[in-house]
Design a protein around this motif. Structure first.
Motif, PDB file in Angstrom:
ATOM      1  N   THR A  90      -1.016   0.398   5.571  1.00  0.00           N
ATOM      2  CA  THR A  90       0.128   0.693   4.711  1.00  0.00           C
ATOM      3  C   THR A  90       1.383  -0.023   5.208  1.00  0.00           C
ATOM      4  OG1 THR A  90      -0.745   2.855   4.059  1.00  0.00           O
ATOM      5  CG2 THR A  90       1.629   2.521   3.846  1.00  0.00           C
ATOM      6  N   VAL A  91       1.634   0.068   6.533  1.00  0.00           N
ATOM      7  CA  VAL A  91       2.816  -0.571   7.110  1.00  0.00           C
ATOM      8  C   VAL A  91       2.720  -2.084   7.000  1.00  0.00           C
ATOM      9  CG1 VAL A  91       4.134  -0.937   9.221  1.00  0.00           C
ATOM     10  CG2 VAL A  91       3.261   1.333   8.694  1.00  0.00           C
ATOM     11  N   VAL A  92       1.554  -2.619   7.344  1.00  0.00           N
ATOM     12  CA  VAL A  92       1.370  -4.074   7.316  1.00  0.00           C
ATOM     13  C   VAL A  92       1.520  -4.620   5.898  1.00  0.00           C
ATOM     14  CG1 VAL A  92      -0.349  -5.906   7.584  1.00  0.00           C
ATOM     15  CG2 VAL A  92      -0.010  -4.233   9.415  1.00  0.00           C
ATOM     16  N   SER A  93       0.941  -3.935   4.939  1.00  0.00           N
ATOM     17  CA  SER A  93       1.039  -4.399   3.549  1.00  0.00           C
ATOM     18  C   SER A  93       2.477  -4.432   3.078  1.00  0.00           C
ATOM     19  CB  SER A  93       0.205  -3.496   2.632  1.00  0.00           C
ATOM     20  OG  SER A  93      -1.168  -3.596   2.943  1.00  0.00           O
ATOM     21  N   ARG A  94       3.238  -3.399   3.431  1.00  0.00           N
ATOM     22  CA  ARG A  94       4.646  -3.363   3.027  1.00  0.00           C
ATOM     23  C   ARG A  94       5.434  -4.468   3.707  1.00  0.00           C
ATOM     24  NH1 ARG A  94       9.287  -1.081   5.087  1.00  0.00           N
ATOM     25  NH2 ARG A  94       8.211   0.188   6.639  1.00  0.00           N
ATOM     26  N   ALA A  95       5.208  -4.676   5.009  1.00  0.00           N
ATOM     27  CA  ALA A  95       5.933  -5.711   5.734  1.00  0.00           C
ATOM     28  C   ALA A  95       5.636  -7.096   5.161  1.00  0.00           C
ATOM     29  CB  ALA A  95       5.576  -5.661   7.220  1.00  0.00           C
ATOM     30  N   ARG A  96       4.366  -7.358   4.881  1.00  0.00           N
ATOM     31  CA  ARG A  96       3.998  -8.667   4.317  1.00  0.00           C
ATOM     32  C   ARG A  96       4.639  -8.882   2.947  1.00  0.00           C
ATOM     33  NH1 ARG A  96      -2.504  -9.478   5.475  1.00  0.00           N
ATOM     34  NH2 ARG A  96      -2.361  -9.849   7.734  1.00  0.00           N
ATOM     35  N   ARG A  97       4.631  -7.843   2.138  1.00  0.00           N
ATOM     36  CA  ARG A  97       5.214  -7.965   0.794  1.00  0.00           C
ATOM     37  C   ARG A  97       6.706  -8.230   0.879  1.00  0.00           C
ATOM     38  NH1 ARG A  97       4.317  -3.290  -0.662  1.00  0.00           N
ATOM     39  NH2 ARG A  97       6.420  -2.410  -0.556  1.00  0.00           N
ATOM     40  N   GLU A  98       7.405  -7.508   1.735  1.00  0.00           N
ATOM     41  CA  GLU A  98       8.852  -7.680   1.852  1.00  0.00           C
ATOM     42  C   GLU A  98       9.206  -9.031   2.460  1.00  0.00           C
ATOM     43  OE1 GLU A  98      10.045  -2.937   2.258  1.00  0.00           O
ATOM     44  OE2 GLU A  98      10.010  -4.209   4.042  1.00  0.00           O
ATOM     45  N   LEU A  99       8.414  -9.501   3.406  1.00  0.00           N
ATOM     46  CA  LEU A  99       8.656 -10.817   3.979  1.00  0.00           C
ATOM     47  C   LEU A  99       8.428 -11.909   2.938  1.00  0.00           C
ATOM     48  CD1 LEU A  99       7.021 -10.407   7.506  1.00  0.00           C
ATOM     49  CD2 LEU A  99       9.423 -10.931   7.045  1.00  0.00           C
ATOM     50  N   ARG A 100       7.403 -11.725   2.135  1.00  0.00           N
ATOM     51  CA  ARG A 100       7.088 -12.719   1.102  1.00  0.00           C
ATOM     52  C   ARG A 100       8.170 -12.736   0.018  1.00  0.00           C
ATOM     53  NH1 ARG A 100       2.586 -10.841   0.208  1.00  0.00           N
ATOM     54  NH2 ARG A 100       3.030  -9.535  -1.611  1.00  0.00           N
ATOM     55  N   GLU A 101       8.635 -11.565  -0.373  1.00  0.00           N
ATOM     56  CA  GLU A 101       9.575 -11.481  -1.491  1.00  0.00           C
ATOM     57  C   GLU A 101      11.031 -11.626  -1.058  1.00  0.00           C
ATOM     58  OE1 GLU A 101       8.737  -7.771  -3.377  1.00  0.00           O
ATOM     59  OE2 GLU A 101       6.758  -8.400  -4.115  1.00  0.00           O
ATOM     60  N   HIS A 102      11.354 -11.140   0.130  1.00  0.00           N
ATOM     61  CA  HIS A 102      12.753 -11.096   0.552  1.00  0.00           C
ATOM     62  C   HIS A 102      13.041 -11.815   1.866  1.00  0.00           C
ATOM     63  CE1 HIS A 102      13.010  -8.191  -2.642  1.00  0.00           C
ATOM     64  NE2 HIS A 102      12.243  -7.331  -1.998  1.00  0.00           N
ATOM     65  N   GLY A 103      11.988 -12.272   2.568  1.00  0.00           N
ATOM     66  CA  GLY A 103      12.195 -12.954   3.834  1.00  0.00           C
ATOM     67  C   GLY A 103      12.545 -12.039   4.984  1.00  0.00           C
ATOM     68  N   CYS A 104      12.534 -10.726   4.744  1.00  0.00           N
ATOM     69  CA  CYS A 104      12.941  -9.768   5.773  1.00  0.00           C
ATOM     70  C   CYS A 104      12.280  -8.420   5.510  1.00  0.00           C
ATOM     71  CB  CYS A 104      14.467  -9.625   5.772  1.00  0.00           C
ATOM     72  SG  CYS A 104      15.123  -8.569   7.087  1.00  0.00           S
ATOM     73  N   SER A 105      11.889  -7.745   6.582  1.00  0.00           N
ATOM     74  CA  SER A 105      11.345  -6.396   6.454  1.00  0.00           C
ATOM     75  C   SER A 105      11.867  -5.558   7.616  1.00  0.00           C
ATOM     76  CB  SER A 105       9.808  -6.423   6.483  1.00  0.00           C
ATOM     77  OG  SER A 105       9.281  -5.111   6.393  1.00  0.00           O
ATOM     78  N   VAL A 106      12.324  -4.362   7.329  1.00  0.00           N
ATOM     79  CA  VAL A 106      12.827  -3.455   8.360  1.00  0.00           C
ATOM     80  C   VAL A 106      11.892  -2.256   8.465  1.00  0.00           C
ATOM     81  CG1 VAL A 106      14.719  -1.945   9.062  1.00  0.00           C
ATOM     82  CG2 VAL A 106      15.215  -4.172   8.045  1.00  0.00           C
ATOM     83  N   LEU A 107      11.464  -1.961   9.705  1.00  0.00           N
ATOM     84  CA  LEU A 107      10.622  -0.794   9.967  1.00  0.00           C
ATOM     85  C   LEU A 107      11.512   0.271  10.603  1.00  0.00           C
ATOM     86  CD1 LEU A 107       7.442  -2.574  11.424  1.00  0.00           C
ATOM     87  CD2 LEU A 107       8.129  -2.237   9.038  1.00  0.00           C
ATOM     88  N   PRO A 108      12.010   1.203   9.805  1.00  0.00           N
ATOM     89  CA  PRO A 108      12.984   2.180  10.327  1.00  0.00           C
ATOM     90  C   PRO A 108      12.355   3.141  11.325  1.00  0.00           C
ATOM     91  CG  PRO A 108      12.303   2.765   8.099  1.00  0.00           C
ATOM     92  CD  PRO A 108      11.708   1.412   8.378  1.00  0.00           C
ATOM     93  N   GLY A 109      13.168   3.544  12.311  1.00  0.00           N
ATOM     94  CA  GLY A 109      12.710   4.535  13.278  1.00  0.00           C
ATOM     95  C   GLY A 109      11.504   4.093  14.076  1.00  0.00           C
TER      96      GLY A 109
END
Length: 289
Positions: A30-49
């Motif tokens: 779940t975390v990896v999929s979200r990070a990859r999607r955000e990096l692909r779409e926005h160039g950045c992903s933040v994992l809070p906490g």
């Protein structure tokens, strides 16, 4: 890595949200999929906490203790941290100057017992990050100074627009400023094969506002960012507190070091390995830097 080190990393990281020891598990995916999607779409992903709340004070205090050893040198730079070339047109980004007022604590002065150093060396952490950035493996930089560093921004100062040496940047805010210090970036403004000077010039001259995204991470958040291809800066810090952020530098290729000029600019010194590699340093592309 010893069992004690492994346990320590798992204690520091919120493993219920970020299960580093369970590659391929439901939470991991779940975390990896979200990070990859955000990096692909926005160039950045933040994992809070990412760091547990009970360790935030220790994280802050460890980094605050080493912040006074940062190398300070307010200087005029360009977006590539390269030597200006007067033969280029006056509006070429290489010839657009900015003042750099942030400072860096290099890896060789960060205690190995510090949370950020233990994270940087952790195979669990590194494998998790490699999966998030969709690479089979990532490597610690061969650079003895820039592989891991603490970025220190004093009140009234900023870290101006720049690109990173490595393809992606992993950072973690360890001390929030009283105000300001907003992270601004232009996702994928260039590629490995194209500098896209027109858009870079637009941002540097104040005409590229539509290309800029902004965010203000919190202490303990982990930020994944394609810093090689995304122009970025930290805005002016206000108030009395410094802004501290740890920068975990990895690369998809082994052997990456900073150039002699850029290393001396950032840290005030170079290592023998920088001198030995000058002119034949490993790079992932042929961009200006």
């Amino acid at each position: 890595m010893t069992t004690m080190e492994s346990r320590s990393i798992e204690q520091v990281v919120d493993s219920s949200r970020y299960p580093l020891r369970d590659p391929g598990g439901a939470g991991w995916n779940t975390v990896v999929s979200r990070a990859r999607r955000e990096l692909r779409e926005h160039g950045c992903s933040v994992l809070p906490g990412f760091v547990r709340s009970e360790f935030l004070a220790e994280l802050r205090d460890e980094c605050a203790a080493i912040a006074p050893s940062a190398y300070y040198d307010v200087e005029t730079v360009n977006v590539y941290n390269a030597v200006p070339d007067d033969t280029l047109p006056a509006d070429h980004p290489v010839r657009i100057s900015m003042e750099r007022g942030n400072a860096f604590v290099p890896r060789d002065t960060i205690p190995e017992s510090a949370i950020i150093h233990r994270l940087y060396r952790s195979p669990l952490f590194r494998h998790f990050l490699a999966t998030c950035v969709d690479l089979p493996a990532i490597h610690e930089l061969a650079d003895p100074l820039a592989g891991l560093c603490l970025n220190v921004v004093n009140p009234g100062r900023s870290h101006p627009w720049h690109f990173d040496t490595n393809e992606f940047a992993i950072s973690m805010l360890t001390q929030e400023p009283d105000g300001g210090g907003v992270f601004e970036y232009c996702p994928n403004i260039r590629s490995a094969s194209a500098e896209n000077l027109d858009d870079v010039r637009a941002v540097l001259t104040g005409r590229g506002g539509h290309l800029i995204r902004r965010m203000s991470p919190r202490a303990g958040d982990l930020q994944l960012f394609r810093g090689r291809y995304s122009l970025h800066r930290v805005g002016t810090v206000t108030g009395r507190a410094q802004r501290h952020s740890a920068i975990f530098a990895y690369s998809g290729r082994p052997g990456v070091l900073g150039t002699v000029a850029r290393t001396r600019q950032l840290f005030g010194r170079v290592a023998q390995s920088h001198l030995d590699a000058e002119g034949r340093a490993v790079r992932v592309d042929q961009l200006l830097d």
